[in-house]
Design an enzyme around this catalytic site. Structure first.
Site, mmCIF file in Angstrom:
data_model
loop_
_atom_site.group_PDB
_atom_site.id
_atom_site.type_symbol
_atom_site.label_atom_id
_atom_site.label_comp_id
_atom_site.label_asym_id
_atom_site.label_seq_id
_atom_site.Cartn_x
_atom_site.Cartn_y
_atom_site.Cartn_z
ATOM 1 N N LYS A 1 -5.048 -6.875 -2.050
ATOM 2 C CA LYS A 1 -4.363 -6.160 -0.981
ATOM 3 C C LYS A 1 -4.536 -6.916 0.339
ATOM 4 O O LYS A 1 -5.277 -7.865 0.426
ATOM 5 C CB LYS A 1 -4.962 -4.749 -0.843
ATOM 6 C CG LYS A 1 -4.629 -3.869 -2.043
ATOM 7 C CD LYS A 1 -5.212 -2.470 -1.911
ATOM 8 C CE LYS A 1 -4.964 -1.795 -0.599
ATOM 9 N NZ LYS A 1 -3.556 -1.749 -0.187
ATOM 10 N N GLU B 1 -8.120 0.314 4.656
ATOM 11 C CA GLU B 1 -7.701 0.723 3.306
ATOM 12 C C GLU B 1 -8.907 0.796 2.371
ATOM 13 O O GLU B 1 -9.051 1.756 1.611
ATOM 14 C CB GLU B 1 -6.659 -0.250 2.749
ATOM 15 C CG GLU B 1 -5.300 -0.086 3.415
ATOM 16 C CD GLU B 1 -4.284 -1.119 2.964
ATOM 17 O OE1 GLU B 1 -3.087 -0.813 2.993
ATOM 18 O OE2 GLU B 1 -4.673 -2.247 2.595
#
Ligand code: 5RP
Length: 216
Positions: A92, A101
């Site tokens: 990611k 995140e």
């Protein structure tokens, strides 16, 4: 129908009224946020923690209440996108929101990764490393010592380095991943590194196709 939307529709069955949600960042989760907004219009109640300013703004537009992490005792469900999916890890950070995140996704009791089918074709993706601006040169040297080829991320709309929502720099590192869990920890042990984009803890990957979704 849009494969990204279908992936998010597939995640909807895990949504229960009253949940505390972690909202990821990106063009896939965009649809999930809109779907949560629609559920709220039908009378369901959710409290959400956002992983970026972008997500926070979109959620607010949808009438979704956003709270900070210190206002909740737990997150029931986090839904987030990914840039590449392997068997035991996902990569990611394409949107530069990886640090928040990871905090939110790992704190959640259940973390669903939502992707469109095209993402399964990706064979490689840079490992994104967020680091303190002060430390970036030393972090680059350390990463090079680990066999990486780091590149300071620069972007459109601004001259110079991209600055994350946390005020940090982002390094896109071309590197081979052998033991993902160990690499995730090793990169984070470099002084000045805030977080990296190797995510080894997730509950399920939901893959959207043009006609529906499936779970890995
Ligand atoms: C942001 C991310 C995103 O989740 C990832 O880049 C996927 O984005 P998209 O759904 O737009 O493809 O990690 O930091």
């Amino acid at each position: 129908m849009d494969a990204k939307l279908n992936a998010c529709m597939g995640a909807m069955k895990y949504l229960k009224d009253g949940m505390v949600l972690g909202l990821g960042t990106g063009s896939t989760v965009f649809h999930f946020i809109n779907l949560v907004g629609e559920e709220m219009k039908k009378g369901k109640k959710f409290v959400c923690v956002a992983t970026s300013f972008d997500t926070e703004m979109l959620a607010k537009k949808n009438g979704i209440p956003i709270v900070s992490l210190d206002q909740v005792s737990k997150i029931d469900l986090a839904v987030d996108g990914a840039d590449m999916v392997a068997k035991d890890y996902v990569l990611k950070g394409g949107g530069g929101a990886l640090a928040r995140e990871k905090v939110v996704d790992y704190f959640a009791e259940k973390f669903l990764v939502v992707i469109d089918e095209g993402k399964l074709k990706a064979k490689s993706y840079p490992v994104v490393v967020e680091c303190l601006p002060f430390a970036y040169a030393a972090v680059i040297k350390n990463l090079e010592g680990m066999g990486a080829r780091p590149k300071l991320r620069t972007g459109g709309g601004k001259v110079g380095p991209v600055v994350s929502d946390n005020g940090n720099f982002l390094l896109d590192c071309d590197m081979k991943i052998t033991n993902a869990k160990k690499m995730e920890q090793d990169i984070n042990s470099i002084p000045g590194v805030v977080e990296n984009g190797i995510f080894t803890k997730f509950s399920k990957v939901i893959v959207g196709t043009e006609t529906g979704s499936r779970e890995l």
